[in-house]
Write a protein that holds these residues in place. Sequence first.
Motif, PDB file in Angstrom:
ATOM      1  N   ALA A   1       0.671   3.807  18.859  1.00 30.08           N
ATOM      2  CA  ALA A   1       1.950   4.505  19.030  1.00 30.08           C
ATOM      3  C   ALA A   1       2.977   4.088  17.982  1.00 30.08           C
ATOM      4  O   ALA A   1       3.768   4.905  17.526  1.00 30.08           O
ATOM      5  CB  ALA A   1       2.505   4.239  20.430  1.00 30.08           C
ATOM      6  N   LYS A   2       2.965   2.815  17.605  1.00 29.92           N
ATOM      7  CA  LYS A   2       3.940   2.306  16.640  1.00 29.92           C
ATOM      8  C   LYS A   2       3.313   2.192  15.259  1.00 29.92           C
ATOM      9  O   LYS A   2       2.128   1.847  15.131  1.00 29.92           O
ATOM     10  CB  LYS A   2       4.447   0.935  17.066  1.00 29.92           C
ATOM     11  N   PRO A   3       4.106   2.429  14.214  1.00 29.16           N
ATOM     12  CA  PRO A   3       3.576   2.287  12.848  1.00 29.16           C
ATOM     13  C   PRO A   3       3.494   0.819  12.433  1.00 29.16           C
ATOM     14  O   PRO A   3       4.151  -0.050  13.012  1.00 29.16           O
ATOM     15  CB  PRO A   3       4.622   3.027  12.005  1.00 29.16           C
ATOM     16  N   GLY A   4       2.706   0.569  11.419  1.00 30.01           N
ATOM     17  CA  GLY A   4       2.575  -0.776  10.866  1.00 30.01           C
ATOM     18  C   GLY A   4       3.721  -1.125   9.937  1.00 30.01           C
ATOM     19  O   GLY A   4       4.042  -2.297   9.753  1.00 30.01           O
ATOM     20  N   CYS A   5       4.328  -0.115   9.343  1.00 31.06           N
ATOM     21  CA  CYS A   5       5.428  -0.341   8.415  1.00 31.06           C
ATOM     22  C   CYS A   5       6.234   0.944   8.286  1.00 31.06           C
ATOM     23  O   CYS A   5       5.672   2.041   8.346  1.00 31.06           O
ATOM     24  CB  CYS A   5       4.874  -0.744   7.035  1.00 31.06           C
TER      25      CYS A   5
ATOM     26  N   LEU B   1       0.810  -1.221   0.000  1.00 26.53           N
ATOM     27  CA  LEU B   1       0.000   0.000   0.000  1.00 26.53           C
ATOM     28  C   LEU B   1       0.842   1.269   0.000  1.00 26.53           C
ATOM     29  O   LEU B   1       0.334   2.363  -0.257  1.00 26.53           O
ATOM     30  CB  LEU B   1      -0.987  -0.024   1.168  1.00 26.53           C
ATOM     31  N   VAL B   2       2.142   1.142   0.259  1.00 25.82           N
ATOM     32  CA  VAL B   2       3.041   2.296   0.159  1.00 25.82           C
ATOM     33  C   VAL B   2       2.944   2.898  -1.250  1.00 25.82           C
ATOM     34  O   VAL B   2       2.952   4.117  -1.413  1.00 25.82           O
ATOM     35  CB  VAL B   2       4.490   1.895   0.536  1.00 25.82           C
ATOM     36  N   ASN B   3       2.807   2.049  -2.267  1.00 25.81           N
ATOM     37  CA  ASN B   3       2.663   2.552  -3.641  1.00 25.81           C
ATOM     38  C   ASN B   3       1.354   3.307  -3.838  1.00 25.81           C
ATOM     39  O   ASN B   3       1.271   4.178  -4.696  1.00 25.81           O
ATOM     40  CB  ASN B   3       2.756   1.402  -4.641  1.00 25.81           C
ATOM     41  N   PHE B   4       0.339   2.984  -3.088  1.00 20.19           N
ATOM     42  CA  PHE B   4      -0.920   3.734  -3.115  1.00 20.19           C
ATOM     43  C   PHE B   4      -0.742   5.079  -2.415  1.00 20.19           C
ATOM     44  O   PHE B   4      -1.278   6.101  -2.854  1.00 20.19           O
ATOM     45  CB  PHE B   4      -2.019   2.899  -2.440  1.00 20.19           C
TER      46      PHE B   4
ATOM     47  N   ARG C   1      -2.391   5.260   7.241  1.00 22.77           N
ATOM     48  CA  ARG C   1      -2.057   6.278   6.253  1.00 22.77           C
ATOM     49  C   ARG C   1      -0.540   6.336   6.124  1.00 22.77           C
ATOM     50  O   ARG C   1       0.193   5.911   7.019  1.00 22.77           O
ATOM     51  CB  ARG C   1      -2.598   7.648   6.636  1.00 22.77           C
ATOM     52  N   GLY C   2      -0.089   6.879   5.015  1.00 20.32           N
ATOM     53  CA  GLY C   2       1.340   7.041   4.786  1.00 20.32           C
ATOM     54  C   GLY C   2       1.774   8.465   5.077  1.00 20.32           C
ATOM     55  O   GLY C   2       1.065   9.422   4.753  1.00 20.32           O
TER      56      GLY C   2
ATOM     57  N   VAL D   1       8.554   6.212   3.923  1.00 23.96           N
ATOM     58  CA  VAL D   1       7.107   6.208   4.112  1.00 23.96           C
ATOM     59  C   VAL D   1       6.823   5.453   5.395  1.00 23.96           C
ATOM     60  O   VAL D   1       7.133   4.263   5.522  1.00 23.96           O
ATOM     61  CB  VAL D   1       6.361   5.571   2.923  1.00 23.96           C
ATOM     62  N   THR D   2       6.271   6.167   6.365  1.00 26.75           N
ATOM     63  CA  THR D   2       5.871   5.573   7.628  1.00 26.75           C
ATOM     64  C   THR D   2       4.369   5.345   7.559  1.00 26.75           C
ATOM     65  O   THR D   2       3.602   6.286   7.347  1.00 26.75           O
ATOM     66  CB  THR D   2       6.224   6.511   8.803  1.00 26.75           C
ATOM     67  N   VAL D   3       3.962   4.098   7.696  1.00 30.82           N
ATOM     68  CA  VAL D   3       2.544   3.747   7.641  1.00 30.82           C
ATOM     69  C   VAL D   3       2.008   3.790   9.067  1.00 30.82           C
ATOM     70  O   VAL D   3       2.222   2.862   9.856  1.00 30.82           O
ATOM     71  CB  VAL D   3       2.320   2.374   6.987  1.00 30.82           C
ATOM     72  N   GLU D   4       1.352   4.897   9.386  1.00 29.80           N
ATOM     73  CA  GLU D   4       0.779   5.073  10.713  1.00 29.80           C
ATOM     74  C   GLU D   4      -0.511   4.280  10.853  1.00 29.80           C
ATOM     75  O   GLU D   4      -1.263   4.130   9.883  1.00 29.80           O
ATOM     76  CB  GLU D   4       0.472   6.552  10.964  1.00 29.80           C
ATOM     77  N   ILE D   5      -0.755   3.802  12.075  1.00 29.21           N
ATOM     78  CA  ILE D   5      -2.011   3.136  12.411  1.00 29.21           C
ATOM     79  C   ILE D   5      -2.753   4.083  13.334  1.00 29.21           C
ATOM     80  O   ILE D   5      -2.228   4.469  14.385  1.00 29.21           O
ATOM     81  CB  ILE D   5      -1.767   1.791  13.122  1.00 29.21           C
TER      82      ILE D   5
END
Length: 160
Positions: free
Chosen positions: A146-150, A79-82, A117-118, A138-142
């Motif tokens: 507190a921690k990102p998913g990716c 999803l980073v590409n999205f 979201r990125g 790209v930090t994929v926030e949840i």
Amino acid sequence: MGDVGDPSQPARVFAHPEALIAAVGEALGRSAWLQIDQPRIDLFADATLDNQWIHVDPERAQHGPFGGCIAHGFLTLSLVNFFLPQIVRVDGARLGVNYGCDKIRFPAPVRVGARIRGVGQLLRAEAMEGGVQAWIRVTVEIEGEAKPGCVADTISRYYL
């Protein structure tokens, strides 16, 4: 399959690829929130032949280590590409391509129903023959976590 909201911060727009070089270290945009639902996870499992129960068996996953199904790490990464076009736009480029990643981490699981979201940061940019190569984290926030998913350090090439 999951809602897509309006971006909370519009894409950072660069007039031409060379402008990336002067912006190294700066924050880029934030994508829209995207909800991760079970049908999206199931489609990814079918496409990749990764049908591990923690992703596709809600009943069994409820009693597993995450208390329910979670997205595949590589679904989150894909999803980073999205998110990237929502984070950064480079005008004046004839073509932009994904060249790869330097580093990828999955600090936290993305649970079914979570919104992600990125968020972008320009780590590095260098002139290359025919264009510019840019390293964008790209930090994929949840949402609410507190921690990102990716966290993925992507490499993009923008050709003139």
